[in-house]
Design a protein around this motif. Structure first.
Motif, short mmCIF file in Angstrom:
data_model
loop_
_atom_site.label_atom_id
_atom_site.label_comp_id
_atom_site.label_asym_id
_atom_site.label_seq_id
_atom_site.Cartn_x
_atom_site.Cartn_y
_atom_site.Cartn_z
N GLY A 145 0.81 -1.21 0.00
CA GLY A 145 0.00 0.00 0.00
C GLY A 145 0.84 1.26 0.00
O GLY A 145 0.58 2.20 -0.76
N PHE A 146 1.88 1.29 0.84
CA PHE A 146 2.74 2.47 0.91
C PHE A 146 3.56 2.65 -0.37
O PHE A 146 4.03 3.76 -0.65
N ALA A 147 3.75 1.57 -1.14
CA ALA A 147 4.56 1.66 -2.36
C ALA A 147 3.80 2.25 -3.55
O ALA A 147 4.40 2.47 -4.61
N ARG A 148 2.52 2.52 -3.40
CA ARG A 148 1.76 3.12 -4.50
C ARG A 148 2.39 4.44 -4.94
O ARG A 148 2.53 5.36 -4.14
N GLU A 149 2.73 4.55 -6.21
CA GLU A 149 3.33 5.79 -6.70
C GLU A 149 2.34 6.95 -6.66
O GLU A 149 2.75 8.11 -6.59
N ASP A 150 1.03 6.64 -6.71
CA ASP A 150 0.04 7.72 -6.69
C ASP A 150 -0.37 8.13 -5.28
O ASP A 150 -1.22 9.01 -5.11
N LEU A 151 0.21 7.50 -4.25
CA LEU A 151 -0.09 7.86 -2.86
C LEU A 151 0.87 8.93 -2.40
O LEU A 151 2.10 8.73 -2.44
#
Length: 684
Positions: free
Chosen positions: A406-412
């Motif tokens: 979840g933390f690796a999402r580039e759009d987060l």
């Protein structure tokens, strides 16, 4: 050469998530903190510090302290950052948050817990900021809400004995607590009772350092505490070791609880707990016939599916025997409820800034799944931004692979306020340097005693570090928030935190602490904080408590247990506190590396010897540990001593690779100690 400035001493308070909340004295010379000591005159903690906090200067002045804002310049998790100025960082963060909030502010989520327990640097200005923004609300459940809500359902609030009165107890049950490691000052009090002739019994699946020092250790199976409490009740009823007058006057729902307990004869309870029936009979005899008898309950035992029901049952034990009649009898899990009337959370947090909005709630335990959810009518908007402070979720949240994904999402868009580049900071877009306890003002309550404390800043902030309160103050200004409350100083926040009729701020500042005015034996004549004034054995909406089996056990999941036959608990090592202090070199040197304790029989059956590297695994993931066959694990249970930063382990993983996101029966809390695994030599 100029003469050195004279020494000065500053009132402090330990900020960490521990029931002791020690009063500190910080010695300062030439603008540098040169010594951190416990304050000898503080009654609950009397000048002693744990090994961790005695190294606090080493942590604050660590060579790897974050001392300037950083901006990510590489892929998520790559660790590639460059320094930026505060103006650039704040401007970019505010612009991104404003763009998201224009679509839906609930797409922004705060993530924080007890990296500091301070009322100012914890949720003071931060709560005002998120209330004004209208961001999602965070359910802060990761530690204690199963036990806390269960205790409140029973007593009306999180209330209990005064810790200092355990010194007068004749029998002390230390239940679900390694007090030597996690509640040191209670242990000092228990030792005083022991020297005076008290009997100490430790109830814990692990043979902890505390169990070593008690007269008896009951190594029950994880998640069976409720069954043990019911087995004890059965014996108390059968032998009439009851205070009938106290039950009649001060307990609601006793007939239903009596009927429930009679369904749990000793043999049934013993089978569920993995104990011998005589162990339960002997403990019930001691508890039912010794006056005064006290229970020090801690939060380890509630981190299972049935943790809430178990706490309710244990909390009712002193009501059956009338132990509450004595100031050295009763139970202590948390004293935080005593501070509720004294606190002015509305003045501090300003919920009025929400106006009529009612944002959704995000449970911090399920952040791994929630970060990967798409927008829906049931869930609400997709999470687009996280602001993390006082927490390290990539290391501490359950089901670590899901959290990391979840933390690796580039759009987060992720902003982290931190002292160091933790596992979570590595995943951020911006990292903002925060002050430590030596560098800012704060005020504190406690959940282990009844003294409010103050922490004065001893030194100026190092580098470009800013207090959490100032960072949120600055962000509010960049967001265009003009309400006067966003200009309040830290002293104004600290003064607003307590109602003056309970805690006089000037007296707090002068003495370092103030004791709440409370009776010695709070429930000697009933007077619980429930509407009826009675302890609730039959609570509204919950009914009569019962044993609730683990999510993952032979009884509840036999097919899973056939593949993963070992129950795993993950208690903290003595020299870490959650994920704090893991990067302090001297403390990490003591711990060495991640350790898995195994029973000799379980190890031998798997071809594992003491000192061997092992792989611990289940369907969710695996991690590597050093096996210790040291007599501390009972058969069928392994003890994975956490909680290491992932980046500081051999394989980049920690024990939360194995834990799940399912919630407890009460309080929507994590079930960290409700986990089945298998173990094999790492070489396979």
């Amino acid at each position: 050469m100029n003469a050195a400035l004279p020494l000065r001493t500053v009132h402090g308070a330990c900020p960490h998530d521990c029931p002791d909340t020690c009063a500190l004295q910080v010695t300062v010379q030439d603008g540098r903190a040169i010594r951190v000591q416990g304050h000898a005159e503080h009654p609950p903690t009397h000048g002693a510090l744990c090994t961790k906090v005695s190294r606090y200067i080493e942590r604050s002045c660590h060579a790897e302290r974050l001392l300037q804002p950083l901006k990510r310049v590489g892929p998520k998790g790559s660790g590639r950052f460059e320094p930026v100025g505060w103006d650039e960082a704040l401007g970019a963060i505010a612009a991104r948050l404003q763009a998201i909030a224009a679509r839906d502010p609930q797409a922004i989520v705060p993530y924080s817990y007890a990296g500091t327990m301070g009322l100012v640097q914890g949720e003071g200005m931060a709560a005002r900021f998120f209330n004004k923004l209208g961001a999602s609300r965070l359910e802060r459940t990761i530690c204690a809400t199963a036990g806390g809500e269960a205790l409140a359902a029973t007593y009306g609030a999180k209330l209990g004995m005064h810790v200092e009165h355990f010194a007068e107890s004749r029998l002390i049950l230390i239940w679900g607590s390694n007090s030597i490691a996690s509640n040191l000052h209670f242990w000092t009090t228990a030792q005083a009772a022991k020297r005076a002739g008290a009997r100490l019994v430790c109830i814990d699946p692990r043979r902890s350092e505390t169990a070593d020092k008690c007269h008896e250790h009951l190594a029950l199976l994880p998640g069976s505490d409720g069954a043990l409490a019911l087995g004890l009740m059965h014996e108390l009823i059968h032998n009439d070791w009851l205070d009938h007058d106290y039950l009649e006057r001060h307990v609601h729902g006793w007939p239903g609880l009596r009927e429930r307990a009679l369904q749990w004869p000793t043999e049934r309870a013993a089978a569920v707990c993995g104990l011998q029936p005589e162990q339960i009979r002997a403990l019930a005899r001691d508890y039912g016939t010794t006056r005064p008898a006290a229970i020090r309950l801690n939060y380890g035992m509630q981190r299972v599916h049935g943790g809430g029901n178990a706490v309710r049952l244990i909390a009712l034990l002193p009501c059956l025997t009338g132990a509450w009649r004595h100031r050295a009898g009763g139970l202590l899990l948390s004293s935080s409820g005593w501070f509720v009337p004294a606190r002015d959370d509305a003045a501090l947090h300003r919920p009025d800034l929400l106006a009529a909005r009612q944002p959704r709630h995000i449970n911090m335990v399920t952040i791994g799944d929630d970060l990967q959810r798409e927008a829906s009518a049931a869930f609400g908007p997709k999470i687009e931004a996280l602001l993390v402070y006082n927490s390290n979720p990539v290391a501490v949240a359950p089901h670590g692979a899901r959290v990391r994904q979840g933390f690796a999402r580039e759009d987060l868009f992720t902003v982290v306020l931190e002292h160091f580049m933790t596992d979570t900071a590595d995943m951020a877009d911006f990292v903002l340097p925060a002050t430590t306890q030596l560098e800012h003002l704060d005020v504190h309550t406690s959940y282990g005693h009844t003294y409010a404390l103050i922490n004065e800043p001893a030194i100026a902030p190092l580098g470009q570090a800013r207090p959490n309160s100032q960072i949120f103050r600055d962000l509010a200004a960049r967001m265009g928030y003009t309400e006067p409350c966003f200009a309040d100083s830290d002293e104004t926040l600290a003064r607003a935190a307590f109602k003056p009729e309970y805690v006089d701020f000037d007296q707090l500042r002068a003495h370092g602490w103030v004791k709440l005015p409370l009776p010695d034996a709070p429930f000697a004549h009933g007077g619980f904080a429930t509407p009826s004034g009675k302890a609730m054995a039959d609570a509204p909406g919950l009914g009569v408590p019962d044993h609730v089996p683990n999510h993952e056990s032979v009884a509840s999941a036999p097919a899973l247990a056939a593949r993963y036959p070992l129950a795993m608990i993950s208690p903290p090592p003595r020299n870490f506190l959650n994920s704090t202090f893991v990067n302090v070199d001297s403390l990490r040197a003591i711990e060495g590396e991640p350790v898995l304790e195994m029973h000799a029989g379980d190890a031998a059956a798997r071809g594992i010897a003491d000192g061997m590297a092992v792989r611990v695994f289940n369907d969710r993931g695996s991690c590597r540990c050093r096996c210790r066959v040291n007599g501390r694990a009972r058969a069928g249970v392994v003890n994975a001593l956490g909680l290491w930063w992932r980046k500081l382990t051999a394989d980049g993983r920690n024990v939360n690779e194995l834990t799940h996101q399912r919630l407890t029966d009460i309080g929507r809390a994590p079930a960290f100690y409700d986990c089945l695994v298998e173990v094999e030599p790492a070489e396979r």
